[in-house]
Scaffold this motif. Sequence first.
Motif, short mmCIF file in Angstrom:
data_model
loop_
_atom_site.label_atom_id
_atom_site.label_comp_id
_atom_site.label_asym_id
_atom_site.label_seq_id
_atom_site.Cartn_x
_atom_site.Cartn_y
_atom_site.Cartn_z
N THR A 23 0.65 -1.65 -0.20
CA THR A 23 0.04 0.09 0.07
C THR A 23 0.28 1.21 -0.16
OG1 THR A 23 -1.64 -1.67 0.98
CG2 THR A 23 -2.25 0.82 1.16
N HIS A 270 -15.15 -4.72 -2.02
CA HIS A 270 -14.54 -4.46 -0.83
C HIS A 270 -14.36 -5.66 0.20
CE1 HIS A 270 -13.91 -1.92 2.79
NE2 HIS A 270 -12.90 -1.64 1.99
N ASP A 274 -8.78 -3.28 3.00
CA ASP A 274 -8.44 -2.17 1.60
C ASP A 274 -9.42 -0.76 2.22
OD1 ASP A 274 -6.86 -2.27 -0.53
OD2 ASP A 274 -8.04 -3.73 -1.49
#
Length: 283
Positions: A23, A270, A274
């Motif tokens: 990320t 989703h 996340d």
Amino acid sequence: MDSLHHARQIERVAALSEAADGTAPLDEATLMALRHPERFRSWVEGEAVAVLVDDQVSLVVAPEARGRGLGSKLLDQLLGDVGPGTRLEAWSHADHPAARHLAGRTGFERVRELWVMRRRTSIPLPRLDPPPGVRLRTYTDDDAEAVLRLNAAAFAAHPEQGAMDADNLAERMAEHWFDPAGLILAVDTSEGAEGRLLAFHWTKQHSRELGEVYVVGVDPEAQGAGLGRLVTLAGLHHLADLQVNEVLLYVESDNAAAIRVYRDKLGFTHASEDTHVMYRRPA
């Protein structure tokens, strides 16, 4: 160490963090600000960095330097330098326990969640069928003013996007990933409309494997006609034609209407990991 060297160190530590965590720890606005020394303040302690852009705090610690209290030390330095009466916001680009701990210790409150939703391009897309009086086409330089005007209206309540001006638009379009074919416009072709811009979808291709629903904007006066779904779908077809494997997008966790369209109509999902979290320290 001058701002230029700080910027290089910040980018290096951020790259190490992203490689380890999967990320990106810095958002696009912060990365752009690092090119302009007057736009940011920075604090560096070895493999830990803190950045302040306007009222936005970013704190990154390289993987091998974690667990030593460097992040906490840098945040204390930043807070001491800006003073107790300054309103600040900080993103955790994942709902990380260390960020929650630091936020609680320093008076930051959890105020916002941003979901990352994803879909594989192997999932078949619905047919692209514009309604009568609407034409889809790609961006040209003559469209810049109309895009800025619609963007300001569509994102009036979202300062991160709504504040985009001509200089910022040009800076984004100078990025290596920019492709005018990936900025898709829906224009009004009804009599007397003179090609008025109704909506746009700006896509981004991060790599051969990954694309993004970067920005979707709809003229507030044209809301309710399904144009958001139309231009989003057009962009997904464009990204699928580029043969990326996956497309992601960002959406506010409380935007139930948008999530319903993305999930039920377009096949996005989703995962709990996340989730990006914003913390705020009141003035």
